[in-house]
Design an enzyme around this catalytic site. Structure first.
Site, mmCIF file in Angstrom:
data_model
loop_
_atom_site.group_PDB
_atom_site.id
_atom_site.type_symbol
_atom_site.label_atom_id
_atom_site.label_comp_id
_atom_site.label_asym_id
_atom_site.label_seq_id
_atom_site.Cartn_x
_atom_site.Cartn_y
_atom_site.Cartn_z
ATOM 1 C CG HIS A 1 105.085 76.534 1.441
ATOM 2 N ND1 HIS A 1 105.062 77.447 0.415
ATOM 3 C CD2 HIS A 1 106.382 76.348 1.753
ATOM 4 C CE1 HIS A 1 106.301 77.810 0.127
ATOM 5 N NE2 HIS A 1 107.122 77.153 0.920
ATOM 6 C CG ASN A 2 107.645 73.901 -0.776
ATOM 7 O OD1 ASN A 2 107.444 74.486 -1.832
ATOM 8 N ND2 ASN A 2 108.576 74.293 0.068
ATOM 9 C CD GLU B 1 104.217 76.463 -3.149
ATOM 10 O OE1 GLU B 1 104.805 77.474 -3.560
ATOM 11 O OE2 GLU B 1 104.537 75.865 -2.113
ATOM 12 C CD GLU C 1 108.165 78.774 -6.760
ATOM 13 O OE1 GLU C 1 109.366 78.492 -6.972
ATOM 14 O OE2 GLU C 1 107.676 78.871 -5.617
ATOM 15 C CG HIS D 1 112.044 72.929 -2.840
ATOM 16 N ND1 HIS D 1 113.230 73.522 -2.525
ATOM 17 C CD2 HIS D 1 111.075 73.681 -2.276
ATOM 18 C CE1 HIS D 1 112.996 74.593 -1.783
ATOM 19 N NE2 HIS D 1 111.698 74.709 -1.626
ATOM 20 C CG ASP E 1 107.597 75.057 -5.778
ATOM 21 O OD1 ASP E 1 106.557 75.724 -5.676
ATOM 22 O OD2 ASP E 1 108.468 75.039 -4.896
#
Length: 132
Positions: free
Chosen positions: A27-28, A57, A105, A73, A59
């Protein structure tokens, strides 16, 4: 003191469909530390893949000039990293007989979505899974 990375060993039958397994996810995956004030880099992606993470992941946001894409982020004042660099890093470090999954994302317009699709296709070429 640096963390020692070890190869991940497989201890089960790996011939079932992908949906039959728990998958080690990140995540991130691009953050060097916490979500509030750390920088973005491809180094944490390399470390995650070396530890056996198979889902990365990213973003993704438009650059300030709106003609390219960065990974960062959102809403945080941290250093960003180019999406193209992250994709090349994943390609070069996710080497395994098992699939790697990239989740995006995305926070951009349809024209930038098309640019990212082309970037992903060009980076991964024939190793990119595309359904028939």
């Amino acid at each position: 003191m640096g963390m020692e990375l070890q190869a991940v060993e497989v201890h089960q039958d790996m011939n079932a469909p992908l949906s039959h397994y728990y998958i080690f996810t990140g995540h991130n995956s691009y953050l060097t530390e916490n979500q509030l004030n750390s920088d973005c880099s491809d180094v944490p992606i390399i470390k995650a893949l070396d530890r056996g993470v198979r889902v990365i992941e990213l973003d993704t946001w438009p650059k300030s000039n709106r003609d390219d894409v960065d990974v960062l982020h959102g809403g945080i004042l941290n250093a960003m990293v180019a999406m193209s660099k992250c994709l090349r890093t994943i390609k070069n470090h996710a080497l395994s007989e098992y699939p790697a999954v990239i989740t995006l994302e995305d926070h951009f317009t349809p024209d930038l979505q098309s640019k990212v699709a082309k970037m992903v296709t060009e980076t991964f070429g024939e190793i990119l899974f595309t359904p028939k």
